[in-house]
Design a protein around this motif. Structure first.
Motif, PDB file in Angstrom:
ATOM      1  N   GLY A   2      43.018 -81.041  80.422  1.00 20.26           N
ATOM      2  CA  GLY A   2      43.314 -79.838  79.654  1.00 20.26           C
ATOM      3  C   GLY A   2      43.688 -78.680  80.561  1.00 20.26           C
ATOM      4  N   ALA A  51      39.628 -81.783  74.817  1.00 21.88           N
ATOM      5  CA  ALA A  51      41.085 -81.677  74.980  1.00 21.88           C
ATOM      6  C   ALA A  51      41.499 -80.438  75.774  1.00 21.88           C
ATOM      7  CB  ALA A  51      41.754 -81.663  73.613  1.00 21.88           C
ATOM      8  N   ILE A  52      40.788 -79.338  75.622  1.00 22.00           N
ATOM      9  CA  ILE A  52      41.245 -78.096  76.261  1.00 22.00           C
ATOM     10  C   ILE A  52      40.795 -77.970  77.711  1.00 22.00           C
ATOM     11  CG2 ILE A  52      41.393 -76.745  74.129  1.00 22.00           C
ATOM     12  CD1 ILE A  52      38.653 -75.520  74.895  1.00 22.00           C
ATOM     13  N   GLU A  53      39.827 -78.793  78.148  1.00 21.38           N
ATOM     14  CA  GLU A  53      39.208 -78.481  79.440  1.00 21.38           C
ATOM     15  C   GLU A  53      39.718 -79.338  80.602  1.00 21.38           C
ATOM     16  OE1 GLU A  53      34.966 -79.094  79.411  1.00 21.38           O
ATOM     17  OE2 GLU A  53      35.190 -81.259  79.482  1.00 21.38           O
ATOM     18  N   ASP A  54      39.461 -78.789  81.778  1.00 20.28           N
ATOM     19  CA  ASP A  54      39.747 -79.458  83.038  1.00 20.28           C
ATOM     20  C   ASP A  54      38.460 -79.328  83.857  1.00 20.28           C
ATOM     21  OD1 ASP A  54      40.892 -80.476  85.335  1.00 20.28           O
ATOM     22  OD2 ASP A  54      41.794 -78.566  85.924  1.00 20.28           O
ATOM     23  N   ASP A 103      42.433 -75.045  69.028  1.00 22.42           N
ATOM     24  CA  ASP A 103      42.965 -76.403  69.185  1.00 22.42           C
ATOM     25  C   ASP A 103      42.791 -77.199  67.887  1.00 22.42           C
ATOM     26  OD1 ASP A 103      43.655 -78.792  71.179  1.00 22.42           O
ATOM     27  OD2 ASP A 103      41.991 -79.435  69.901  1.00 22.42           O
TER      28      ASP A 103
END
Ligand SMILES: Cc1cc2nc3c(=O)[nH]c(=O)nc-3n(C[C@H](O)[C@H](O)[C@H](O)COP(=O)(O)OP(=O)(O)OC[C@H]3O[C@@H](n4cnc5c(N)ncnc54)[C@H](O)[C@@H]3O)c2cc1C
Length: 507
Positions: free
Chosen positions: A150, A133-136, A496
Motif C-alpha cells: 500500500g 490494502a492501504i499500508e506499507d 478505501d
C-alpha cells in the motif's frame, strides 16, 4: 462539467480523488480550501517528526505556516470550560500533514459496533481488508494482517530511540501484568506496544505524498487549491454542483456526484449551508431545509487527562523528540466499555500544553459522551464551533477515574520513581477531572452513518446523504462512533472501503 467533485483534498479526500481518477473515463475535480502544493514542497517543519514537540492543543499566537490550519474552528471541551481553538489541517493532505504522526488502527469491536448500529458492510473483516490494502508495513513480514504494497508507511521506532518515560512505562506496565504486544495493529492485540508512525526514512508521509502525488498529471484529474467551498447546489433534489465563497459554480455531469471530504468540522458546516441539517438550526441561520437530518449532532473525540511528573531533561529525549513511543491499551470492563476502550500513553514531554513536565496520559478511547456543532452564520468563511461535552456521561467519568488510578499506580513503580524528581500531580476528584479534561483532535461522527432510512443517521452504508441524490460524505464525519484509536488510519481505511463500494460513481 465534472463526473465527480471531491470537496477537500485532505486525508480521505486524497484517497478518494486518487482512487476515482484511476478510471480515465471519469473526470474528477478536487476543490481544496488551502494550498495546492507538490508533496516535495511540504514545509520542513511538518516533514520533520519533531513536529510533535510544538503540537499544543491551542494554536500558539503565531503559527509558522498558518495557511496549513483552519484557525477559526473552536470548541468547548467540557461544560464550564472556556472555548478555544480546535486544530484542523488545511491544504492538500489536510490533517495528515499537520497531525501527530501516530498510525494505529481502530479495533475490531469498533467495527462490529458500527455494523450492529446500521453500517452494514463496515464490519471487522471489511475494515481489516482495507487497513491491509492501504499500508506499507514491513515489521511483520509473514503476517496475514499486514500489507506491504500500500502507499502509506507504518514504522515503529526501536527501543534504542525511545525516551526515558517510554522505557519506564513499558517496564512498569509489564510488571503490573499488562501483556507485551509488539504490534498494536494486530486485531487480536492488547497491552503494551510501541506506538507506530506514518513516516518513511524518518520523514512524515502525508496523504498528499502517498495518494495525490502519484495521481497528479492524470488528464482526467484537476486539483484546485485556494477554493473555499460554500455549499452544494441542487436541482430537483439532486446535487447539480457546488458553489464557492466567491460565487463561482462548478457543475456536475448528468450522473455526476459530489463527495464531501472536508473533515468532521467542515463537512457538517457545508451540509448545513446546503440546507441539510436539523430544520430548527437551519431556520435560525435563515437557510431553507432541503433535508432535515441530524447533521452536527453526536460529535465525538477521545477525552484525555494527565498524571504529571518532573524528570531530568535527559529522560525526556527520544529520537526525533517524539512525545510518545509506548502505549498501553486495556479493556476496562467497566461502564459498557468494549475491548481496548482505554489507552495509557507515555508522555516524554507534555506537548499538549507545551509544559516542561512528563508523565502518563489517560485516554478514553470509547467515549459515550457526545457533543454538537453550531454555526454563527451562513457565511461560508464562518468556521464552526463545537460543544464537545466531554465526560458529561457518567460512564466516561467512571472509566477515566479508573484509568487515572492505574496511571498513578504505574508512576509509583521504581522505573518511574528512580527517574522522577518529585511527586505526582494529577486531578484529585471528579470536579478536577471534568475541569482539566482535554481533547485529542480526533473529531468524528458529525454526519454519522447508519442504516438506510434510519432518521438518526445522516448517510447510508454507501455514504449517500439521505433524502437527496448525488451527494456523499466520506471522511471522519461519518464514523458511527469514534474508533478506539487515533483516527487517521481508520479514516484512510474508510475511504478505501468507500471506493470498493462505489465502483461506478458518477459515470
Ligand atoms: C493537530 C492534529 C493532530 C492529530 N494527530 C493524529 C495522530 O497522531 N494520529 C492520528 O491517527 N490522527 C491524528 N489526528 C486526527 C487525524 O489526522 C484526522 O482524524 C484525519 O486526518 C481526518 O481526516 P479527514 O479526511 O476527515 O479530514 P482532513 O484531513 O482534515 O481533511 C479535510 C480537508 O478539507 C478541506 N476543507 C475544509 N473546508 C473546506 C471548504 N469549505 N472548501 C474546500 N475544502 C475544505 C480542509 O482544508 C482539509 O484539507 C490529528 C489531527 C490534528 C488536527
Amino acid at each position: 462539467m465534472w463526473d465527480v467533485i471531491v470537496v477537500g483534498g485532505g486525508s480521505a479526500g486524497a484517497v478518494v480523488a486518487a482512487g476515482l481518477s484511476a478510471d480515465p473515463d471519469r473526470r474528477v475535480l478536487v476543490l481544496e480550501a488551502g494550498p495546492d502544493y507538490r508533496a516535495a514542497d511540504t514545509p520542513a517543519e511538518f516533514r520533520d517528526r519533531t513536529r510533535g514537540l510544538g503540537m499544543q492543543l491551542a494554536s500558539p499566537p503565531t503559527l509558522r505556516s498558518p495557511e496549513f490550519y483552519h484557525t477559526g474552528v473552536t470548541a468547548r471541551r467540557g461544560d464550564g470550560h472556556e472555548a478555544f481553538s480546535y486544530r484542523r489541517g488545511r491544504g492538500l493532505g489536510g490533517s495528515s500533514t499537520v497531525n501527530g504522526l501516530y498510525a494505529i488502527r481502530g479495533v475490531p469491536a469498533d467495527f462490529a459496533h458500527w455494523e450492529t448500529s446500521g453500517a452494514a458492510g463496515w464490519g471487522p473483516a471489511e475494515m481489516l481488508e482495507s487497513a491491509i490494502a492501504i499500508e506499507d508495513d514491513h515489521d511483520f513480514p509473514a503476517s496475514p494482517v499486514h500489507g506491504t504494497d500500500g502507499p502509506f508507511p507504518v514504522y515503529r521506532e526501536p527501543e534504542s530511540g525511545w525516551g526515558g518515560i517510554d522505557r519506564a512505562l513499558r517496564e512498569a506496565a509489564l510488571d503490573a501484568g499488562y501483556a507485551w504486544a509488539p504490534d498494536h495493529n494486530d486485531p487480536a492485540s492488547t497491552g503494551v506496544s510501541p506506538f507506530a508512525m506514518h513516516i518513511r526514512d524518518g520523514l512524515r508521509v502525508s496523504t498528499n505524498h502517498a495518494w495525490i502525488e502519484p495521481a497528479r498529471g492524470r488528464a482526467n484529474l484537476e486539483i484546485r487549491g485556494g477554493v473555499q467551498v460554500d455549499r452544494v447546489e441542487f436541482a430537483s433534489g439532486r446535487a447539480s454542483g457546488v458553489r464557492d465563497a466567491e460565487g463561482n459554480v462548478y457543475r456536475l455531469s448528468a450522473r455526476g456526484e459530489v463527495v464531501l471530504c472536508a473533515g468532521a468540522a467542515h463537512s457538517p458546516a457545508m451540509l448545513w449551508r446546503s440546507g441539510i441539517g436539523p430544520r430548527a438550526e437551519l431556520a435560525k441561520l435563515g437557510i431553507d431545509a432541503v433535508a432535515d437530518l441530524p447533521v452536527g449532532i453526536g460529535a465525538q473525540d477521545h477525552a484525555v487527562v494527565f498524571a504529571e511528573i518532573s524528570v531530568p531533561e535527559r529522560e525526556q529525549t527520544s529520537v526525533g523528540n517524539r512525545p510518545t513511543n509506548v502505549i498501553v491499551r486495556y479493556s476496562s470492563g467497566l461502564a459498557d466499555g468494549r475491548e481496548n476502550d482505554m489507552m495509557l500513553l507515555a508522555t516524554n514531554h507534555n506537548y499538549w500544553f507545551g509544559q516542561p513536565t512528563a508523565g502518563v496520559a489517560v485516554s478514553l478511547e470509547q467515549p459515550h459522551s457526545t457533543g454538537r456543532m453550531s454555526l454563527a452564520s451562513a457565511d461560508p468563511r464562518a468556521d464552526p464551533h463545537f460543544e464537545l461535552r466531554m465526560l458529561s456521561d457518567e460512564r466516561d467519568l467512571e472509566r477515566i477515574r479508573d484509568g487515572l488510578v492505574r496511571a498513578r499506580g504505574l508512576l509509583e513503580h521504581d522505573a518511574f520513581v528512580s527517574r522522577r524528581t518529585g511527586g505526582v500531580s494529577a486531578p484529585r476528584d471528579d470536579a478536577e477531572l471534568r475541569a482539566t479534561v482535554k481533547d485529542t483532535m480526533h473529531l468524528t461522527s458529525t454526519a454519522r452513518m447508519g442504516a438506510a432510512g434510519d432518521p438518526s443517521a445522516v448517510v447510508d452504508p454507501d455514504c449517500r446523504v439521505q433524502g437527496v441524490e448525488g451527494l456523499r460524505v466520506v471522511d471522519a464525519s461519518i464514523m458511527p462512533t469514534v474508533a478506539s484509536a487515533n483516527t487517521l488510519l481508520t479514516v484512510l481505511a474508510l475511504a478505501d472501503r468507500f471506493l470498493r463500494r462505489a465502483p461506478g460513481l458518477g459515470l
